[in-house]
Enzyme design. Structure first.
Site, PDB file in Angstrom:
ATOM      1  N   MET A  30       9.149   6.012 -36.732  1.00 38.96           N
ATOM      2  CA  MET A  30       8.133   4.996 -36.441  1.00 38.96           C
ATOM      3  C   MET A  30       8.799   3.680 -36.038  1.00 38.96           C
ATOM      4  O   MET A  30       8.146   2.633 -36.008  1.00 38.96           O
ATOM      5  CB  MET A  30       7.227   4.789 -37.656  1.00 38.96           C
ATOM      6  N   HIS A  37      17.867   5.887 -40.047  1.00 42.47           N
ATOM      7  CA  HIS A  37      17.516   6.532 -38.775  1.00 42.47           C
ATOM      8  C   HIS A  37      18.794   6.888 -37.996  1.00 42.47           C
ATOM      9  O   HIS A  37      18.877   7.950 -37.367  1.00 42.47           O
ATOM     10  CB  HIS A  37      16.654   5.600 -37.923  1.00 42.47           C
TER      11      HIS A  37
HETATM   12  P1  AMP Z   1      10.118   6.475 -40.517  1.00 39.25           P
HETATM   13  O1  AMP Z   1      10.483   5.691 -39.299  1.00 39.25           O
HETATM   14  O2  AMP Z   1      10.162   5.663 -41.778  1.00 39.25           O
HETATM   15  O3  AMP Z   1       8.842   7.266 -40.339  1.00 39.25           O
HETATM   16  O4  AMP Z   1      11.271   7.548 -40.710  1.00 39.25           O
HETATM   17  C1  AMP Z   1      11.666   8.398 -39.676  1.00 39.25           C
HETATM   18  C2  AMP Z   1      12.641   9.413 -40.210  1.00 39.25           C
HETATM   19  O5  AMP Z   1      13.759   8.738 -40.768  1.00 39.25           O
HETATM   20  C3  AMP Z   1      12.047  10.273 -41.326  1.00 39.25           C
HETATM   21  O6  AMP Z   1      12.510  11.609 -41.188  1.00 39.25           O
HETATM   22  C4  AMP Z   1      12.595   9.624 -42.570  1.00 39.25           C
HETATM   23  O7  AMP Z   1      12.705  10.506 -43.674  1.00 39.25           O
HETATM   24  C5  AMP Z   1      13.965   9.187 -42.093  1.00 39.25           C
HETATM   25  N1  AMP Z   1      14.476   8.099 -42.951  1.00 39.25           N
HETATM   26  C6  AMP Z   1      13.878   6.914 -43.215  1.00 39.25           C
HETATM   27  N2  AMP Z   1      14.618   6.196 -44.085  1.00 39.25           N
HETATM   28  C7  AMP Z   1      15.698   6.960 -44.396  1.00 39.25           C
HETATM   29  C8  AMP Z   1      16.831   6.792 -45.254  1.00 39.25           C
HETATM   30  N3  AMP Z   1      17.011   5.702 -45.979  1.00 39.25           N
HETATM   31  N4  AMP Z   1      17.743   7.787 -45.300  1.00 39.25           N
HETATM   32  C9  AMP Z   1      17.572   8.936 -44.573  1.00 39.25           C
HETATM   33  N5  AMP Z   1      16.532   9.150 -43.746  1.00 39.25           N
HETATM   34  C10 AMP Z   1      15.618   8.183 -43.655  1.00 39.25           C
END
Ligand code: AMP
Length: 285
Positions: A30, A37
């Protein structure tokens, strides 16, 4: 790095790469990117010749009282951050591109979506599964990468792929943390300095739970109780849930004998943070 917001253009780019025999990776996000990421992108790059990064703040997965309108967005900042990360094409559709008319078709992964975050965010995982399914159809990746920070989301996507026989390998990536243990999240920018300071108790409490397990504690309720007490003692956050569940299917656990997920969600003001740890049990000899 190519970039497009248009589904037909992205399809064309990917068709060309597939013709060249390239293995395609998808990293759905997102945006408002951080090192978490970047770890997903890095892992994708290591296994796949062509990496597609999507940035889309998906309205379907936000409840009416949640933070859709204030979710941080800064595309140019994100583009700068991933300049040298190895992304081949950035897909950043608008809401109009993704949902040109009100959507009436949804993907629902029942049972797994009823507990933990699903219990307090009704409809959230239906929104996630629907947009990820849509992205899978648009990109047709060979592999897709998901962070274990959102462990329940990872299990749900894996189950969706299995139930619908989608020809995609779902790859988990370990949680990336700040130096003091706080899991990286786009929402961390909303924390006041006091909340940020206090938020480290989340990962600390998970480490303590692991130590308790290693010391022989096998009662799931007792571990939950200790975690709750530690969090309540050390911060002003309001606990949404602290739960020990089976790491494979999120079913309830009383006595810990198999790998378990210890998952928690805590609200600091209006900012809801999640964290988790998967714990293996070493059998008594
Ligand atoms: P988001 O943009 O928050 O929807 O996350 C996108 C992807 O990045 C998802 O698969 C999350 O699980 C992963 N993600 C977000 N934060 C972390 C983190 N601290 N460590 C590993 N993966 C992450």
């Amino acid at each position: 790095m190519k970039r497009t917001s248009l589904i037909p253009e992205l399809r064309q780019i990917i068709a060309q790469e597939k013709q060249r025999g390239r293995v395609i990776a998808l990293v759905p996000t997102m945006g408002y990117l951080h090192r978490g990421h970047l770890a997903l992108i890095e892992q994708a790059k290591q296994t796949c010749a062509y990496v597609v990064l999507s940035i889309f703040v998906n309205p379907l997965q936000f409840g009416p009282k949640e933070d859709l309108s204030r979710y941080p967005r800064d595309l140019e900042r994100d583009v700068n951050l991933i300049k040298h990360a190895g992304v081949d094409v950035l897909f950043h559709p608008t809401e109009q591109d993704m949902y040109p008319h009100p959507i009436v078709t949804y993907v629902e992964v029942s049972q797994l979506d009823a507990v933990l975050c699903g219990a307090t965010r009704p409809g959230h995982f239906r929104g996630v599964a629907t947009v990820v399914c849509k992205l899978f159809h648009i990109v047709q990746p060979d592999l897709a990468f998901f962070g274990q920070k959102d462990y329940q989301q990872y299990l749900i996507i894996q189950r969706m792929v299995s139930d619908l026989s989608l020809p995609i390998e779902v790859c988990p990536v370990p949680i990336v943390r700040e130096e003091d243990g706080l899991a990286l999240s786009s929402r961390n920018v909303f924390l006041t300095s006091e909340q940020r300071q206090e938020a480290k108790v989340l990962s600390q409490s998970l480490i303590e739970a692991e130590e308790c397990l290693l010391a022989g504690e096998r009662s799931a309720r007792e571990l939950e109780k200790q975690l709750r007490e530690k969090i309540s003692r050390n911060c002003h956050g309001v606990i949404d849930y602290v739960e020990v569940r089976d790491a494979g299917d999120l079913s309830e656990v009383t006595i810990i004998e198999r790998p378990v997920l210890i998952a928690l969600a805590v609200k600091f003001g209006s900012t809801r943070l999640i964290d988790n740890k998967v714990l293996e049990v070493i059998p008594h000899v």
